[in-house]
Design an enzyme around this catalytic site. Structure first.
Site, PDB file in Angstrom:
ATOM      1  CB  THR A 100       9.683  64.141 103.048  1.00 13.09           C
ATOM      2  OG1 THR A 100      10.418  62.991 102.664  1.00 13.09           O
ATOM      3  CG2 THR A 100       9.780  65.188 101.952  1.00 13.09           C
ATOM      4  CG  ASN A 125       3.166  55.673 103.432  1.00 15.05           C
ATOM      5  OD1 ASN A 125       3.044  56.855 103.079  1.00 15.05           O
ATOM      6  ND2 ASN A 125       4.270  54.966 103.191  1.00 15.05           N
ATOM      7  CG  PHE A 129       5.866  64.640 100.830  1.00 12.62           C
ATOM      8  CD1 PHE A 129       6.378  63.424 101.254  1.00 12.62           C
ATOM      9  CD2 PHE A 129       6.361  65.183  99.648  1.00 12.62           C
ATOM     10  CE1 PHE A 129       7.356  62.761 100.522  1.00 12.62           C
ATOM     11  CE2 PHE A 129       7.334  64.536  98.909  1.00 12.62           C
ATOM     12  CZ  PHE A 129       7.828  63.321  99.341  1.00 12.62           C
ATOM     13  CB  SER A 189       7.586  59.839  98.300  1.00 13.04           C
ATOM     14  OG  SER A 189       8.351  59.721  99.458  1.00 13.04           O
ATOM     15  CG  ASN A 191       2.102  58.035  98.603  1.00  7.83           C
ATOM     16  OD1 ASN A 191       1.475  57.225  97.943  1.00  7.83           O
ATOM     17  ND2 ASN A 191       2.812  57.697  99.662  1.00  7.83           N
ATOM     18  CB  THR A 192       4.450  63.871  95.648  1.00  2.00           C
ATOM     19  OG1 THR A 192       4.231  63.954  97.054  1.00  2.00           O
ATOM     20  CG2 THR A 192       4.444  65.274  95.049  1.00  2.00           C
ATOM     21  CE  LYS A 223      13.843  56.659 101.585  1.00  2.00           C
ATOM     22  NZ  LYS A 223      13.200  56.916 102.877  1.00  2.00           N
ATOM     23  CG  ASN A 252      10.774  56.228  99.555  1.00  2.00           C
ATOM     24  OD1 ASN A 252       9.868  55.837 100.296  1.00  2.00           O
ATOM     25  ND2 ASN A 252      11.129  57.491  99.473  1.00  2.00           N
ATOM     26  N   GLY A 302      12.863  46.894 104.602  1.00  2.00           N
ATOM     27  CA  GLY A 302      12.698  45.516 105.033  1.00  2.00           C
ATOM     28  C   GLY A 302      13.659  45.034 106.091  1.00  2.00           C
TER      29      GLY A 302
END
Ligand code: FMN
Length: 342
Positions: A100, A125, A129, A189, A191-192, A223, A252, A302
């Site tokens: 990204t 993780n 980004f 994602s 993580n944001t 996504k 994701n 996976g």
């Protein structure tokens, strides 16, 4: 056959796993970049993956108005800044999804932010980004383009800066629209903060409209997260079918860390790898039931063998993307995936 390549990687893996995950990741990318730059290096790539350039183009696919030389792609986040584009082509991939990327460069979260869970064949993780920005990626793609084989598709996955808002998506789209074969809008994602809220069908349609206005040419994929429950997923798919989106990427990483062995399982972040496969196949099946071709469905989550790739296509995916499977099975997975009957 690629089975021996995967077997040959097995004794190498513990050696690689002694090194910090992010350091070895960057070292591998640097090695791949170097390999992609020479004909000897490219031959070594083909040897490692089991896919010669002739094999790579044996089963092309037309999707979203693009020709893919085969159905095996690289998932987003492996090469965020497009450092090794020629190397990925030499390994035999039919497509790569870079990013990204965000409109402005950013460092991402503090390290450590990438963790291995070998017993689960998984990773966690919370990279956040980290990337050099959409403009820098556009230049890298432009540079690499003349030396790439026909049918090698480059997607660019776009996101929002940590301190940005939804207007970052059209801004990033404008920067890469001329060089990307497709765009992937990342609203998944973990993580944001607030990013996943954009999966709300109404907000997603507004976002798609804004991106389309800035990037009229490339097909757009969305996504999604594997953490949407079945009803929410179906609502989103129904909305996307009647939108400018050409398809979806399912899915994701997940924030659900249940059922993992100990070790790093308690680390906050997105989980990827083998534990995702069942959810990936389920989401693909649900989406394909509602979204008939030519709506594109790309499998991510996976895929760790040719059998998994075949199962994803059987469930309704047009293409599969690899990521964590490459860490656990090595580059022979690309050749193994290519053997999957389509
Ligand atoms: C370290 C790491 C970084 C990732 N970065 C991104 C990213 O920047 N954008 C994105 O859309 N997906 C990102 N992903 C998710 C992958 O593209 C993929 O969807 C996910 O890992 C599930 O596939 P897998 O089980 O085959 O790994 C990242 C995954 C990992 C492990």
């Amino acid at each position: 056959m690629s089975a021996w390549r995967i077997a040959a990687y097995r004794p190498i893996r513990p050696v690689l796993f002694r090194i910090d995950p992010e350091r070895i990741h960057h070292a591998s990318l640097a090695a791949l970049r170097l390999s992609g730059g020479s004909s000897l290096g490219r031959s070594l790539c083909a040897l490692a993956s089991g896919v010669s350039s002739a094999d790579a183009a044996l089963a092309p696919l037309d999707l979203m108005g693009l020709r893919f030389r085969n159905r095996i792609g690289l998932g987003a986040g492996f090469d965020k800044d497009g450092v090794a584009i020629r190397g990925w082509a030499a390994l035999g991939f039919g497509s790569i999804e870079l990013g990204t990327v965000t409109p402005r460069p950013q460092a991402g979260n503090h390290r450590p932010r990438l963790f291995r869970l070998p017993r689960d064949e998984a990773l966690i993780n919370r990279m956040g980004f980290n990337n050099l920005g959409a403009d820098a990626l556009a230049r890298r793609i432009e540079e690499a383009r003349p030396s790439l084989p026909a049918g090698f598709v480059i997607g660019v996955n776009i996101g929002r800066n940590r301190d940005g808002d939804a207007s970052d998506y059209p801004a990033a789209a404008r920067m890469v629209a001329d060089v990307a074969d497709y765009l992937a809008i990342n609203v998944s994602s973990p993580n944001t903060r607030g990013l996943r809220d954009l999966q709300d069908p109404g907000r997603l349609l507004d976002l798609l409209g804004a991106v389309r206005d800035e990037a009229p040419r490339p097909p757009i994929l969305v996504k999604l997260a594997p953490d949407l429950d079945a009803g929410r997923l179906e609502d989103v798919i129904r909305a996307l079918v009647a939108s400018p989106a050409a398809g979806v990427i399912l899915s994701n990483t997940t924030t659900n860390h249940n059922g993992l062995s100990m070790g790093s399982a308690a680390e906050p972040g997105g989980l990827s790898g083998r534990p995702l496969l069942t959810r990936t196949l389920d989401a693909i099946g649900r989406a394909r039931f509602l979204a008939r071709p030519p709506f594109a469905i790309i499998a991510s989550g996976g895929i760790g063998s040719g059998t998994d790739a075949a199962a994803a296509m059987e469930a309704g995916a047009n293409l599969v993307q690899l990521w964590t499977g490459l860490i656990y099975q090595g580059p022979g997975l690309i050749g193994d995936g290519m053997m999957a009957p389509s």
